[in-house]
Design an enzyme around this catalytic site. Structure first.
Site, PDB file in Angstrom:
ATOM      1  N   PRO A   2      27.962  13.052 -10.898  1.00 28.22           N
ATOM      2  CA  PRO A   2      28.294  12.169 -12.019  1.00 28.22           C
ATOM      3  C   PRO A   2      28.049  10.705 -11.672  1.00 28.22           C
ATOM      4  O   PRO A   2      28.301  10.266 -10.541  1.00 28.22           O
ATOM      5  CB  PRO A   2      29.784  12.438 -12.242  1.00 28.22           C
ATOM      6  CG  PRO A   2      30.034  13.778 -11.648  1.00 28.22           C
ATOM      7  CD  PRO A   2      29.095  13.890 -10.492  1.00 28.22           C
ATOM      8  N   GLU A   3      27.539   9.960 -12.642  1.00 33.34           N
ATOM      9  CA  GLU A   3      27.337   8.533 -12.432  1.00 33.34           C
ATOM     10  C   GLU A   3      28.596   7.774 -12.835  1.00 33.34           C
ATOM     11  O   GLU A   3      29.557   8.349 -13.363  1.00 33.34           O
ATOM     12  CB  GLU A   3      26.094   8.068 -13.185  1.00 33.34           C
ATOM     13  CG  GLU A   3      24.864   8.872 -12.764  1.00 33.34           C
ATOM     14  CD  GLU A   3      23.532   8.167 -12.972  1.00 33.34           C
ATOM     15  OE1 GLU A   3      23.503   6.924 -13.043  1.00 33.34           O
ATOM     16  OE2 GLU A   3      22.503   8.873 -13.030  1.00 33.34           O
ATOM     17  N   LYS A  52      31.741   5.617  -8.045  1.00 33.97           N
ATOM     18  CA  LYS A  52      31.928   7.050  -8.260  1.00 33.97           C
ATOM     19  C   LYS A  52      33.271   7.541  -7.725  1.00 33.97           C
ATOM     20  O   LYS A  52      33.464   8.733  -7.505  1.00 33.97           O
ATOM     21  CB  LYS A  52      30.769   7.811  -7.609  1.00 33.97           C
ATOM     22  CG  LYS A  52      29.409   7.397  -8.192  1.00 33.97           C
ATOM     23  CD  LYS A  52      28.254   8.129  -7.550  1.00 33.97           C
ATOM     24  CE  LYS A  52      26.926   7.657  -8.145  1.00 33.97           C
ATOM     25  NZ  LYS A  52      25.766   8.384  -7.595  1.00 33.97           N
ATOM     26  N   ARG A 258      16.055  11.897  -3.118  1.00 29.22           N
ATOM     27  CA  ARG A 258      16.289  12.030  -4.552  1.00 29.22           C
ATOM     28  C   ARG A 258      14.978  11.876  -5.307  1.00 29.22           C
ATOM     29  O   ARG A 258      14.091  11.124  -4.885  1.00 29.22           O
ATOM     30  CB  ARG A 258      17.286  10.973  -5.043  1.00 29.22           C
ATOM     31  CG  ARG A 258      18.647  11.028  -4.373  1.00 29.22           C
ATOM     32  CD  ARG A 258      19.405  12.299  -4.674  1.00 29.22           C
ATOM     33  NE  ARG A 258      19.680  12.441  -6.088  1.00 29.22           N
ATOM     34  CZ  ARG A 258      20.728  11.898  -6.701  1.00 29.22           C
ATOM     35  NH1 ARG A 258      21.609  11.186  -6.007  1.00 29.22           N
ATOM     36  NH2 ARG A 258      20.922  12.082  -7.986  1.00 29.22           N
TER      37      ARG A 258
END
Length: 269
Positions: A2-3, A52, A258
């Site tokens: 989650p951002e 986060k 990523r």
């Protein structure tokens, strides 16, 4: 993972559901049993989020610190709560609702000094009113590391994930491989302002939308995006598809583990 906008939404939801009242806590899985006993019956005084990291503050000055990581999930529902299934690390409940925490990367109790140390090691968060973008700029402007990597470094900028990274750089026409020290201060100011606006929109609507009004499906006469992450975007997960602006092919490559997405035409090196 989650951002940051998701974590700020969770902080607000915990505050709305449990704020100002005593909370019952248990660890059905057992891995947080000792911590659950310490906060069981305590009043949730305030909630906080930084990047986060979710923080729930109780009336004994201790803070529940949660980092969801890749697999963590927070779900809410009305009481009576169903029997826990799977790995529920922590269940919070009051007379009306419950919240289950599953599979977090971090679930721990912090004292005020430990909470301060957590904030001190994180970069400025575009969603926090106390964020100073110049702190991030001082680090970025001295670094040979690419801006695409720096935006994902939580000690430089907190809360930005893969989607916001790709989309903010596209919207500002910045090549993600450009070293931080080669970025102009005005470009950084524009990236930060974009992150503040886009992430605030994410908090409000609960999904990530980054396209400007003239590039929405309705304006362009194109089908809406269908993706697990939802939202209309320019480059994220659009590898091989034409850019909405220049028509060129969206590219992808792995950067620091990523997937990075960008448009060579709109983000020239």
């Amino acid at each position: 993972m989650p951002e940051g906008h998701t974590i700020h939404r969770l902080a607000a939801q915990h505050r709305q559901v449990f704020g100002g009242g005593a909370v019952r806590a248990e660890s059905p899985q057992g891995r947080f049993a000792a911590g659950a006993r310490q906060i069981d019956g305590r009043v949730l005084r305030e909630t906080d989020a930084h990047g986060k990291h979710l923080l729930l503050g109780f009336d004994d000055d201790r803070w529940l610190h949660v980092h969801l990581g890749i697999y963590g999930r927070n779900t809410f529902g009305p009481v009576p709560a169903p029997a826990p299934t799977g790995a529920v690390r922590l269940r919070l409940r009051n007379a009306e609702e419950y919240a289950d925490l599953r599979g977090p990367n971090v679930c721990e109790l912090l004292d005020p000094a430990e909470k301060k140390a957590l904030h001190d090691r994180l970069g400025p968060d575009p969603l926090r009113s106390d964020a100073d973008p110049e702190l991030a700029w001082r680090r970025i402007s001295r670094s040979r590391t690419s801006i695409g990597v720096l935006l994902m470094d939580q000690s430089a900028v907190a809360g930005v994930g893969n989607i916001y990274r790709a989309e903010a750089l596209f919207r500002q026409g910045v090549d993600p491989s450009r070293p931080g020290r080669d970025l102009a201060h005005g470009q950084w100011t524009a990236i930060w302002a974009d992150l503040v606006s886009l992430m605030a929109d994410g908090v409000r609507v609960g999904r990530i939308d980054t396209v400007r009004a003239e590039h929405t499906p309705e304006a362009m006469g194109r089908p809406p995006r269908v993706d697990d992450h939802g939202g209309e975007v320019y480059v994220y997960r659009r590898s091989g598809l034409p850019c909405f602006l220049c028509g060129g092919e969206i590219r992808t490559e792995v950067l620091s583990g990523r997937n990075l997405f960008w448009c060579p035409g709109c983000q020239p090196g």
